[in-house]
Design a protein around this motif. Sequence first.
Motif, PDB file in Angstrom:
ATOM      1  N   ARG A 238      42.593  33.552  36.608  1.00 11.47           N
ATOM      2  CA  ARG A 238      41.400  34.260  37.084  1.00 11.47           C
ATOM      3  C   ARG A 238      41.845  35.471  37.902  1.00 11.47           C
ATOM      4  NH1 ARG A 238      36.166  31.263  37.666  1.00 11.47           N
ATOM      5  NH2 ARG A 238      36.605  29.250  36.738  1.00 11.47           N
ATOM      6  N   ASP A 239      41.218  36.600  37.606  1.00 11.29           N
ATOM      7  CA  ASP A 239      41.551  37.829  38.323  1.00 11.29           C
ATOM      8  C   ASP A 239      40.328  38.732  38.260  1.00 11.29           C
ATOM      9  OD1 ASP A 239      42.458  40.429  39.064  1.00 11.29           O
ATOM     10  OD2 ASP A 239      44.508  39.877  38.522  1.00 11.29           O
ATOM     11  N   SER A 240      39.565  38.773  39.341  1.00  7.57           N
ATOM     12  CA  SER A 240      38.322  39.550  39.335  1.00  7.57           C
ATOM     13  C   SER A 240      38.591  41.046  39.206  1.00  7.57           C
ATOM     14  CB  SER A 240      37.492  39.257  40.581  1.00  7.57           C
ATOM     15  OG  SER A 240      38.208  39.601  41.744  1.00  7.57           O
ATOM     16  N   ARG A 241      39.724  41.508  39.707  1.00  2.74           N
ATOM     17  CA  ARG A 241      40.066  42.931  39.590  1.00  2.74           C
ATOM     18  C   ARG A 241      40.283  43.313  38.123  1.00  2.74           C
ATOM     19  NH1 ARG A 241      44.888  45.483  39.584  1.00  2.74           N
ATOM     20  NH2 ARG A 241      45.953  43.524  40.012  1.00  2.74           N
ATOM     21  N   LEU A 242      41.055  42.500  37.398  1.00  2.00           N
ATOM     22  CA  LEU A 242      41.274  42.775  35.972  1.00  2.00           C
ATOM     23  C   LEU A 242      40.011  42.538  35.156  1.00  2.00           C
ATOM     24  CD1 LEU A 242      44.884  41.396  35.448  1.00  2.00           C
ATOM     25  CD2 LEU A 242      44.124  43.783  35.358  1.00  2.00           C
ATOM     26  N   ALA A 243      39.211  41.566  35.564  1.00  2.25           N
ATOM     27  CA  ALA A 243      37.936  41.327  34.883  1.00  2.25           C
ATOM     28  C   ALA A 243      37.053  42.559  34.997  1.00  2.25           C
ATOM     29  CB  ALA A 243      37.238  40.109  35.479  1.00  2.25           C
ATOM     30  N   ASP A 244      36.961  43.116  36.195  1.00  2.24           N
ATOM     31  CA  ASP A 244      36.150  44.325  36.402  1.00  2.24           C
ATOM     32  C   ASP A 244      36.719  45.507  35.630  1.00  2.24           C
ATOM     33  OD1 ASP A 244      34.512  42.864  38.097  1.00  2.24           O
ATOM     34  OD2 ASP A 244      35.423  43.667  39.946  1.00  2.24           O
ATOM     35  N   TYR A 245      38.056  45.633  35.630  1.00  2.00           N
ATOM     36  CA  TYR A 245      38.705  46.736  34.924  1.00  2.00           C
ATOM     37  C   TYR A 245      38.368  46.710  33.427  1.00  2.00           C
ATOM     38  CZ  TYR A 245      42.292  49.518  32.662  1.00  2.00           C
ATOM     39  OH  TYR A 245      42.938  50.432  31.884  1.00  2.00           O
ATOM     40  N   TRP A 246      38.596  45.558  32.780  1.00  2.00           N
ATOM     41  CA  TRP A 246      38.377  45.477  31.333  1.00  2.00           C
ATOM     42  C   TRP A 246      36.892  45.546  30.973  1.00  2.00           C
ATOM     43  CZ3 TRP A 246      41.833  46.988  28.234  1.00  2.00           C
ATOM     44  CH2 TRP A 246      43.186  46.819  28.543  1.00  2.00           C
ATOM     45  N   THR A 247      36.047  44.999  31.829  1.00  2.00           N
ATOM     46  CA  THR A 247      34.614  45.094  31.572  1.00  2.00           C
ATOM     47  C   THR A 247      34.165  46.541  31.653  1.00  2.00           C
ATOM     48  OG1 THR A 247      34.274  42.850  32.407  1.00  2.00           O
ATOM     49  CG2 THR A 247      32.341  44.282  32.310  1.00  2.00           C
ATOM     50  N   ALA A 248      34.639  47.269  32.644  1.00  2.00           N
ATOM     51  CA  ALA A 248      34.284  48.689  32.784  1.00  2.00           C
ATOM     52  C   ALA A 248      34.823  49.499  31.605  1.00  2.00           C
ATOM     53  CB  ALA A 248      34.820  49.232  34.107  1.00  2.00           C
ATOM     54  N   LYS A 249      36.038  49.209  31.158  1.00  2.00           N
ATOM     55  CA  LYS A 249      36.637  49.922  30.014  1.00  2.00           C
ATOM     56  C   LYS A 249      35.851  49.674  28.726  1.00  2.00           C
ATOM     57  CE  LYS A 249      40.321  51.641  29.475  1.00  2.00           C
ATOM     58  NZ  LYS A 249      40.696  53.044  29.348  1.00  2.00           N
ATOM     59  N   SER A 250      35.152  48.557  28.652  1.00  2.00           N
ATOM     60  CA  SER A 250      34.438  48.220  27.413  1.00  2.00           C
ATOM     61  C   SER A 250      33.154  49.015  27.243  1.00  2.00           C
ATOM     62  CB  SER A 250      34.105  46.715  27.385  1.00  2.00           C
ATOM     63  OG  SER A 250      33.063  46.404  28.289  1.00  2.00           O
ATOM     64  N   ARG A 251      32.744  49.708  28.260  1.00  2.00           N
ATOM     65  CA  ARG A 251      31.472  50.470  28.191  1.00  2.00           C
ATOM     66  C   ARG A 251      31.668  51.832  27.602  1.00  2.00           C
ATOM     67  NH1 ARG A 251      30.543  48.216  33.837  1.00  2.00           N
ATOM     68  NH2 ARG A 251      29.537  46.276  33.344  1.00  2.00           N
TER      69      ARG A 251
END
Length: 142
Positions: free
Chosen positions: A129-142
């Motif tokens: 679990r890594d909320s920073r990487l989760a946010d990064y990849w989610t933002a990149k997907s937009r």
Amino acid sequence: MLIAAAILLQSVSLGPPSPPTGQDFRSGGQGSWVEMGQIGRCGLPHADCAREAFEEGRTPDAITHLQAAAKKGDAWAMRTIGLILMRGEGVAQDPETGASWLFEAALHGDKPAMRALGTAFRQGLGVDRDSRLADYWTAKSR
């Protein structure tokens, strides 16, 4: 460091080679899709053979074609392998390897893979679990 590597690798285009023009690429001659490894046993490009195998319920055959397409840089194939392994659809569930395939697809610019990778990091599916990487990849997907 992972983010820097991801950004660096995303800038490199590793797509499949363009077929030469002016000939029947399925014929198997020099420079054809068959010779370049783009055509599967079904006579279509590997990604299409994979779709056909899935529709017929032949998951192992589909994965064989997906792997061939992925080796040629097909991000859709990479993402599909990753999702199959994450979910264990017709094969043994392997979230770690699935996440690796999603990462490869994301590095090739596949937005749905980026979104799935963000979810994997948020929920700890196949990765820590890594909320920073989760946010990064989610933002990149937009």
